[in-house]
Write a protein that holds these residues in place. Structure first.
Motif, PDB file in Angstrom:
ATOM      1  N   LEU A  34      27.391  49.026  42.812  1.00  0.00           N
ATOM      2  CA  LEU A  34      28.149  47.810  43.085  1.00  0.00           C
ATOM      3  C   LEU A  34      29.083  47.451  41.935  1.00  0.00           C
ATOM      4  CD1 LEU A  34      25.594  45.558  44.981  1.00  0.00           C
ATOM      5  CD2 LEU A  34      27.200  47.272  45.853  1.00  0.00           C
ATOM      6  N   ALA A  35      28.679  47.705  40.707  1.00  0.00           N
ATOM      7  CA  ALA A  35      29.582  47.466  39.583  1.00  0.00           C
ATOM      8  C   ALA A  35      30.802  48.379  39.667  1.00  0.00           C
ATOM      9  CB  ALA A  35      28.850  47.679  38.259  1.00  0.00           C
ATOM     10  N   SER A  36      30.596  49.630  40.073  1.00  0.00           N
ATOM     11  CA  SER A  36      31.714  50.562  40.219  1.00  0.00           C
ATOM     12  C   SER A  36      32.692  50.088  41.289  1.00  0.00           C
ATOM     13  CB  SER A  36      31.194  51.958  40.584  1.00  0.00           C
ATOM     14  OG  SER A  36      30.339  52.468  39.580  1.00  0.00           O
ATOM     15  N   LEU A  37      32.159  49.647  42.429  1.00  0.00           N
ATOM     16  CA  LEU A  37      33.015  49.136  43.497  1.00  0.00           C
ATOM     17  C   LEU A  37      33.754  47.878  43.044  1.00  0.00           C
ATOM     18  CD1 LEU A  37      34.139  48.898  46.326  1.00  0.00           C
ATOM     19  CD2 LEU A  37      31.916  48.020  47.089  1.00  0.00           C
ATOM     20  N   ASP A  38      33.055  47.016  42.318  1.00  0.00           N
ATOM     21  CA  ASP A  38      33.703  45.797  41.831  1.00  0.00           C
ATOM     22  C   ASP A  38      34.868  46.123  40.907  1.00  0.00           C
ATOM     23  OD1 ASP A  38      33.656  42.830  41.637  1.00  0.00           O
ATOM     24  OD2 ASP A  38      33.240  43.251  39.528  1.00  0.00           O
ATOM     25  N   LEU A  39      34.679  47.046  39.998  1.00  0.00           N
ATOM     26  CA  LEU A  39      35.753  47.416  39.076  1.00  0.00           C
ATOM     27  C   LEU A  39      36.936  48.034  39.821  1.00  0.00           C
ATOM     28  CD1 LEU A  39      33.727  48.926  36.104  1.00  0.00           C
ATOM     29  CD2 LEU A  39      35.115  46.849  36.058  1.00  0.00           C
ATOM     30  N   LEU A  40      36.655  48.940  40.754  1.00  0.00           N
ATOM     31  CA  LEU A  40      37.725  49.605  41.482  1.00  0.00           C
ATOM     32  C   LEU A  40      38.481  48.649  42.397  1.00  0.00           C
ATOM     33  CD1 LEU A  40      35.949  52.972  42.356  1.00  0.00           C
ATOM     34  CD2 LEU A  40      37.822  52.628  40.727  1.00  0.00           C
ATOM     35  N   SER A  41      37.828  47.571  42.816  1.00  0.00           N
ATOM     36  CA  SER A  41      38.491  46.601  43.686  1.00  0.00           C
ATOM     37  C   SER A  41      39.179  45.492  42.906  1.00  0.00           C
ATOM     38  CB  SER A  41      37.470  45.978  44.650  1.00  0.00           C
ATOM     39  OG  SER A  41      36.573  45.127  43.956  1.00  0.00           O
ATOM     40  N   GLY A  42      39.073  45.520  41.578  1.00  0.00           N
ATOM     41  CA  GLY A  42      39.681  44.465  40.785  1.00  0.00           C
ATOM     42  C   GLY A  42      38.848  43.206  40.723  1.00  0.00           C
ATOM     43  N   GLY A  43      37.521  43.341  40.772  1.00  0.00           N
ATOM     44  CA  GLY A  43      36.631  42.197  40.644  1.00  0.00           C
ATOM     45  C   GLY A  43      36.519  41.355  41.886  1.00  0.00           C
TER      46      GLY A  43
END
Length: 301
Positions: free
Chosen positions: A83-92
């Motif tokens: 989930l942290a990876s997805l958050d970073l790739l989506s711009g938070g």
């Protein structure tokens, strides 16, 4: 002023690339706050993280939520990284909401958990997620998870998440007050939404915590056209399983009554809404324009 946010979730259906693309891009274009996806390993809709990753690549503004993602049966360290990876790739833009998972033997088999284990696993896992997201070196020896000096990277864009929980039983509501940052109800009437909010706030106070007033929301089904006997049975059955007997219009109003229904939920203390159609529309552009005209003017703050 109450900060009202309106998001959207597609009805559970097999993944359809063209349809999902139209939905995601339409939500961004029309000004909706967020896209949400559900989870059922034995259902037709597919994996929520895969769906949200695809949506993140198509958009730049809308937030991305899970409504809700089952936590028991998933290793907390890997969930934290995923989930942290997805958050970073989506711009938070990620909004994680967790739950115990559907009370279904097939789903519990898929996650490798027994029904009676789920609550204790969630209670143990959620604090671990917070520690991993904070960048802590985690040592923990519990009933279900065992870590010795483990640190997980990357961290979320803002160093952590406001984590919401679903659920409607008294135990689930008290857990929400005890350990979560918000509540996402489902198939709730305004009266049950208010009852749940008050119980959560009381449980939070007992635990020396406070949940922000703007952190109470609901998944809100709506329907188009007349109510068939089959659809009425489906609505009332879903409501009964969650809260008890309820009139269909108090749970899943027709689109023309959706504005009034949301206003009643706001009066009950809920302000974050995830709309879900009770059937897939023929055309997403037409559907989202109609929903926009019906209720999106309520979004403010």
């Amino acid at each position: 002023m109450v900060i009202v946010r309106i998001g959207y979730m597609p009805a559970a259906a097999p993944p359809d690339r063209d349809g999902f693309t139209a939905l995601v891009q339409g939500l961004e274009r029309e000004g909706f706050d967020s896209l949400w996806v559900s989870e059922r390993p034995t259902g037709p809709a597919g994996d929520p993280v895969v769906a949200l990753t695809y949506a993140a690549a198509l958009t730049s503004r809308i937030k991305l939520g899970t409504a809700v993602m089952a936590l028991p049966g998933r290793p907390p360290a890997l969930v934290a990284q995923e989930l942290a990876s997805l958050d970073l790739l989506s711009g938070g833009r990620l909004l994680p909401a967790f739950g115990l998972g559907v009370r279904n033997p097939g789903d519990q088999q898929a996650f490798g958990v027994r029904r009676e284990e789920r609550a204790a696993m969630l209670d143990e896992a959620l604090p671990l997620l917070r520690r991993f997201w904070a960048g802590d070196e985690v040592t923990h020896h519990g009933a279900h998870y065992d870590y010795d000096g483990l640190r997980i990277t990357p961290r979320p864009a803002k160093g952590g998440f406001d984590v919401w929980l679903g659920g409607a039983s008294e135990a689930e509501l008290r857990r929400t007050g005890r350990i979560s940052d918000g509540w996402l109800a489902s198939f709730t009437t305004p009266a049950e939404g208010e009852r749940g909010r008050l119980l959560i706030q009381a449980a939070a106070a007992e635990a020396g915590r406070e949940i922000e007033e703007e952190h109470f929301g609901a998944v809100v089904p709506y329907r188009r056209g007349p109510l068939s006997p089959e659809l009425e049975k489906r609505i009332t059955g879903a409501a009964r399983r969650v809260h008890g007997p309820a009139a269909p219009d108090d749970v899943a109003p027709p689109l023309e009554a959706l504005e009034a229904h949301l206003k009643r939920l706001v009066e009950a203390g809920l302000s974050k809404f995830v709309l879900i159609p009770l059937g897939p529309p023929e055309d997403w552009d037409t559907e989202l324009a109609a929903v926009r005209d019906a209720v999106l003017h309520l979004q403010k703050g």
